[in-house]
Design an enzyme around this catalytic site. Sequence first.
Site, PDB file in Angstrom:
ATOM      1  N   LYS A 159     -10.047  -4.452  11.953  1.00  0.00           N
ATOM      2  CA  LYS A 159      -8.953  -4.027  12.835  1.00  0.00           C
ATOM      3  C   LYS A 159      -8.939  -4.858  14.120  1.00  0.00           C
ATOM      4  O   LYS A 159      -7.882  -5.292  14.567  1.00  0.00           O
ATOM      5  CB  LYS A 159      -9.055  -2.526  13.150  1.00  0.00           C
ATOM      6  CG  LYS A 159      -8.747  -1.618  11.940  1.00  0.00           C
ATOM      7  CD  LYS A 159      -7.375  -1.874  11.342  1.00  0.00           C
ATOM      8  CE  LYS A 159      -6.989  -0.891  10.250  1.00  0.00           C
ATOM      9  NZ  LYS A 159      -5.759  -1.260   9.521  1.00  0.00           N
ATOM     10  N   ASP A 168       2.288  -1.685  -4.543  1.00  0.00           N
ATOM     11  CA  ASP A 168       0.872  -1.282  -4.454  1.00  0.00           C
ATOM     12  C   ASP A 168       0.113  -2.036  -5.542  1.00  0.00           C
ATOM     13  O   ASP A 168       0.715  -2.703  -6.396  1.00  0.00           O
ATOM     14  CB  ASP A 168       0.715   0.246  -4.594  1.00  0.00           C
ATOM     15  CG  ASP A 168      -0.529   0.757  -3.859  1.00  0.00           C
ATOM     16  OD1 ASP A 168      -1.629   0.257  -4.138  1.00  0.00           O
ATOM     17  OD2 ASP A 168      -0.389   1.648  -3.003  1.00  0.00           O
ATOM     18  N   ASP A 212      -0.866  -7.190  -5.303  1.00  0.00           N
ATOM     19  CA  ASP A 212      -2.186  -7.241  -4.665  1.00  0.00           C
ATOM     20  C   ASP A 212      -2.005  -8.127  -3.434  1.00  0.00           C
ATOM     21  O   ASP A 212      -1.645  -9.308  -3.562  1.00  0.00           O
ATOM     22  CB  ASP A 212      -3.205  -7.852  -5.653  1.00  0.00           C
ATOM     23  CG  ASP A 212      -4.619  -7.864  -5.069  1.00  0.00           C
ATOM     24  OD1 ASP A 212      -4.771  -7.970  -3.837  1.00  0.00           O
ATOM     25  OD2 ASP A 212      -5.570  -7.780  -5.870  1.00  0.00           O
ATOM     26  N   GLY A 260      -0.190   5.032  -0.833  1.00  0.00           N
ATOM     27  CA  GLY A 260      -1.227   5.708  -0.055  1.00  0.00           C
ATOM     28  C   GLY A 260      -0.702   6.854   0.785  1.00  0.00           C
ATOM     29  O   GLY A 260       0.461   7.255   0.677  1.00  0.00           O
ATOM     30  N   GLN A 261      -1.598   7.368   1.646  1.00  0.00           N
ATOM     31  CA  GLN A 261      -1.257   8.550   2.444  1.00  0.00           C
ATOM     32  C   GLN A 261      -0.035   8.283   3.329  1.00  0.00           C
ATOM     33  O   GLN A 261       0.902   9.080   3.365  1.00  0.00           O
ATOM     34  CB  GLN A 261      -2.456   8.955   3.322  1.00  0.00           C
ATOM     35  CG  GLN A 261      -2.219  10.270   4.053  1.00  0.00           C
ATOM     36  CD  GLN A 261      -3.197  10.532   5.196  1.00  0.00           C
ATOM     37  OE1 GLN A 261      -3.996   9.672   5.551  1.00  0.00           O
ATOM     38  NE2 GLN A 261      -3.122  11.705   5.776  1.00  0.00           N
ATOM     39  N   TYR A 275     -14.629  -1.918   8.593  1.00  0.00           N
ATOM     40  CA  TYR A 275     -13.221  -1.552   8.796  1.00  0.00           C
ATOM     41  C   TYR A 275     -12.803  -1.851  10.237  1.00  0.00           C
ATOM     42  O   TYR A 275     -11.759  -2.469  10.487  1.00  0.00           O
ATOM     43  CB  TYR A 275     -13.076  -0.067   8.479  1.00  0.00           C
ATOM     44  CG  TYR A 275     -11.714   0.556   8.718  1.00  0.00           C
ATOM     45  CD1 TYR A 275     -10.600   0.145   7.998  1.00  0.00           C
ATOM     46  CD2 TYR A 275     -11.571   1.599   9.629  1.00  0.00           C
ATOM     47  CE1 TYR A 275      -9.371   0.759   8.195  1.00  0.00           C
ATOM     48  CE2 TYR A 275     -10.352   2.223   9.827  1.00  0.00           C
ATOM     49  CZ  TYR A 275      -9.246   1.799   9.110  1.00  0.00           C
ATOM     50  OH  TYR A 275      -8.028   2.404   9.301  1.00  0.00           O
ATOM     51  N   GLY A 277       0.838  -1.214   0.000  1.00  0.00           N
ATOM     52  CA  GLY A 277       0.000   0.000   0.000  1.00  0.00           C
ATOM     53  C   GLY A 277       0.863   1.250   0.000  1.00  0.00           C
ATOM     54  O   GLY A 277       0.486   2.282   0.566  1.00  0.00           O
ATOM     55  N   ARG A 308      -1.431  -0.880  -8.089  1.00  0.00           N
ATOM     56  CA  ARG A 308      -1.120  -0.384  -9.424  1.00  0.00           C
ATOM     57  C   ARG A 308       0.338   0.065  -9.460  1.00  0.00           C
ATOM     58  O   ARG A 308       0.906   0.360  -8.399  1.00  0.00           O
ATOM     59  CB  ARG A 308      -2.026   0.789  -9.786  1.00  0.00           C
ATOM     60  CG  ARG A 308      -3.370   0.313 -10.333  1.00  0.00           C
ATOM     61  CD  ARG A 308      -4.372   1.435 -10.433  1.00  0.00           C
ATOM     62  NE  ARG A 308      -4.967   1.713  -9.146  1.00  0.00           N
ATOM     63  CZ  ARG A 308      -5.931   0.978  -8.607  1.00  0.00           C
ATOM     64  NH1 ARG A 308      -6.409  -0.066  -9.232  1.00  0.00           N
ATOM     65  NH2 ARG A 308      -6.413   1.285  -7.422  1.00  0.00           N
TER      66      ARG A 308
HETATM   67  P1  NAD Z   1      -4.607   4.828   1.877  1.00  0.00           P
HETATM   68  O1  NAD Z   1      -6.012   4.520   1.505  1.00  0.00           O
HETATM   69  O2  NAD Z   1      -4.100   6.184   1.659  1.00  0.00           O
HETATM   70  O3  NAD Z   1      -3.625   3.819   1.155  1.00  0.00           O
HETATM   71  C1  NAD Z   1      -3.908   2.451   1.100  1.00  0.00           C
HETATM   72  C2  NAD Z   1      -3.175   1.873  -0.099  1.00  0.00           C
HETATM   73  O4  NAD Z   1      -3.498   0.483  -0.165  1.00  0.00           O
HETATM   74  C3  NAD Z   1      -3.580   2.518  -1.438  1.00  0.00           C
HETATM   75  O5  NAD Z   1      -2.429   3.004  -2.103  1.00  0.00           O
HETATM   76  C4  NAD Z   1      -4.246   1.387  -2.203  1.00  0.00           C
HETATM   77  O6  NAD Z   1      -3.979   1.399  -3.586  1.00  0.00           O
HETATM   78  C5  NAD Z   1      -3.604   0.164  -1.547  1.00  0.00           C
HETATM   79  N1  NAD Z   1      -4.421  -1.047  -1.704  1.00  0.00           N
HETATM   80  C6  NAD Z   1      -5.766  -1.163  -1.642  1.00  0.00           C
HETATM   81  N2  NAD Z   1      -6.108  -2.445  -1.886  1.00  0.00           N
HETATM   82  C7  NAD Z   1      -4.961  -3.129  -2.095  1.00  0.00           C
HETATM   83  C8  NAD Z   1      -4.658  -4.488  -2.402  1.00  0.00           C
HETATM   84  N3  NAD Z   1      -5.611  -5.399  -2.560  1.00  0.00           N
HETATM   85  N4  NAD Z   1      -3.365  -4.835  -2.526  1.00  0.00           N
HETATM   86  C9  NAD Z   1      -2.385  -3.925  -2.398  1.00  0.00           C
HETATM   87  N5  NAD Z   1      -2.602  -2.617  -2.136  1.00  0.00           N
HETATM   88  C10 NAD Z   1      -3.880  -2.240  -1.984  1.00  0.00           C
HETATM   89  O7  NAD Z   1      -4.442   4.387   3.410  1.00  0.00           O
HETATM   90  P2  NAD Z   1      -3.417   4.962   4.499  1.00  0.00           P
HETATM   91  O8  NAD Z   1      -4.077   6.110   5.147  1.00  0.00           O
HETATM   92  O9  NAD Z   1      -2.077   5.105   3.919  1.00  0.00           O
HETATM   93  O10 NAD Z   1      -3.481   3.769   5.551  1.00  0.00           O
HETATM   94  C11 NAD Z   1      -2.485   2.772   5.624  1.00  0.00           C
HETATM   95  C12 NAD Z   1      -2.792   1.886   6.819  1.00  0.00           C
HETATM   96  O11 NAD Z   1      -2.852   2.697   8.000  1.00  0.00           O
HETATM   97  C13 NAD Z   1      -4.135   1.153   6.749  1.00  0.00           C
HETATM   98  O12 NAD Z   1      -4.024  -0.104   7.378  1.00  0.00           O
HETATM   99  C14 NAD Z   1      -5.042   2.024   7.584  1.00  0.00           C
HETATM  100  O13 NAD Z   1      -6.093   1.287   8.153  1.00  0.00           O
HETATM  101  C15 NAD Z   1      -4.082   2.503   8.659  1.00  0.00           C
HETATM  102  N6  NAD Z   1      -4.544   3.723   9.302  1.00  0.00           N
HETATM  103  C16 NAD Z   1      -4.518   4.919   8.635  1.00  0.00           C
HETATM  104  C17 NAD Z   1      -4.962   6.069   9.267  1.00  0.00           C
HETATM  105  C18 NAD Z   1      -4.950   7.412   8.588  1.00  0.00           C
HETATM  106  O14 NAD Z   1      -5.478   8.386   9.162  1.00  0.00           O
HETATM  107  N7  NAD Z   1      -4.370   7.547   7.398  1.00  0.00           N
HETATM  108  C19 NAD Z   1      -5.440   5.989  10.580  1.00  0.00           C
HETATM  109  C20 NAD Z   1      -5.505   4.755  11.206  1.00  0.00           C
HETATM  110  C21 NAD Z   1      -5.013   3.623  10.564  1.00  0.00           C
HETATM  111  C1  AKB Z   2     -10.249   6.473   8.848  1.00  0.00           C
HETATM  112  O1  AKB Z   2     -10.839   7.548   9.131  1.00  0.00           O
HETATM  113  O2  AKB Z   2     -10.795   5.486   8.352  1.00  0.00           O
HETATM  114  C2  AKB Z   2      -8.796   6.378   9.218  1.00  0.00           C
HETATM  115  C3  AKB Z   2      -8.657   5.793  10.585  1.00  0.00           C
HETATM  116  C4  AKB Z   2      -8.750   6.655  11.764  1.00  0.00           C
HETATM  117  O3  AKB Z   2      -8.495   4.605  10.707  1.00  0.00           O
HETATM  118  N1  AKB Z   2      -8.202   7.674   9.103  1.00  0.00           N
END
Ligand code: NAD
Ligand code: AKB
Length: 318
Positions: free
Chosen positions: A147, A39, A54, A16-17, A143, A13, A41
């Site tokens: 978790k 990722d 994937d 992503g962010q 979701y 992933g 793609r």
């Molecule tokens: P994001 O949505 O920005 O990025 C997720 C990435 O996963 C994307 O680039 C997407 O293309 C990729 N993805 C989706 N399906 C996939 C698959 N089948 N195979 C491979 N890649 C795939 O999410 P994020 O914010 O970067 O979050 C990353 C992790 O951190 C996640 O587990 C999320 O639950 C956790 N998290 C994030 C936050 C937040 O605020 N950003 C908060 C709590 C937990």
């Molecule tokens: C979401 O809002 O889904 C995430 C998280 C707190 O897990 N930023």
Amino acid sequence: MLSPRLPSLLVTGAGGQIGSDLVRRLRARHGPDAVLATDLRPLLHTGGPADVLDVRDGDRLHLLCERHAIDTVYHLASLLSATGEQQPHLAWDVNMNGLRHVLEVARERQQRVFWPSSIATFGPTTPRDATPQTTVLEPTTMYGLTKVSGELLCQYYAHKFGVDVRSVRYPGLISSGAPPGGGTTDYAVDMFRAAVRGDRYTCFVGPDTVLPMMYMPDALRGTLALMAAPEDAITVRTSYNFTALSFSAAELASAIRHRVPDFELTYLPDFRQHIADTWPRSVDDGQARSDWGWTPEYDLDGMVADMLARLSPRLHAR
Ligand code: NAD
Ligand code: AKB
């Protein structure tokens, strides 16, 4: 004398962010070739090796780990809370089967794992203020279900098979890099982007909605501190409570308006309000502080100043 073995890290992933910032941080620390960014793609211009993965494909994960002699996986691929409610079956498939494959390959190849949980692991029956480390976990979103199940699966692999898997329950993360990918806390980042563009913002949660949040530099520093801690310091194998700030949507808007006086917003709560209402307002992260020395650096004003300074030149240049 033999040189110490270089780390070899795989990030899922990675587009992503969190992943895009984490890959940059890991490469700055270990060198560009030490990190394989993956990722769904193809990832362009990541500054080092990248491949398509994937996470539901366990065989390909195994192959990439073998090919690159991976010793640590940062497993970030996931659907988030809002997208997860729109596609609950896909959320279960990606979040649970992805984690199961990562843990299984880690067991076979003795790899270390970082996997983030979330404040979404909590639900309406959890105390909402200073939420304790050990408490009721009855989330109402798909979701959140993934978790809670994921936390227990990590603990099972740690205790049963000795896999060194570590985790934090991230709060809402705020960053100036890649935009957030479909969560409930996305409004915080969206607000900054609208303010910098000079757009009026329609906020999808009400002004009094308070959630735990953290600025990305703190989140990355904490994540790397957790991964660097000695194994015997890690007493929690589900996931550590982990937080920095708690503020309402109106408090964030006012902190932004302090620096962007003409910023305007209205509130139009949608289904994400119901999700936010089931999550904590603040979290007790005392265990992370005592086990591996967690302390955040950014307060609300410091974060707002830094976010605006970073976003302004980029968004204005477009
Ligand atoms: P994001 O949505 O920005 O990025 C997720 C990435 O996963 C994307 O680039 C997407 O293309 C990729 N993805 C989706 N399906 C996939 C698959 N089948 N195979 C491979 N890649 C795939 O999410 P994020 O914010 O970067 O979050 C990353 C992790 O951190 C996640 O587990 C999320 O639950 C956790 N998290 C994030 C936050 C937040 O605020 N950003 C908060 C709590 C937990
Ligand atoms: C979401 O809002 O889904 C995430 C998280 C707190 O897990 N930023």
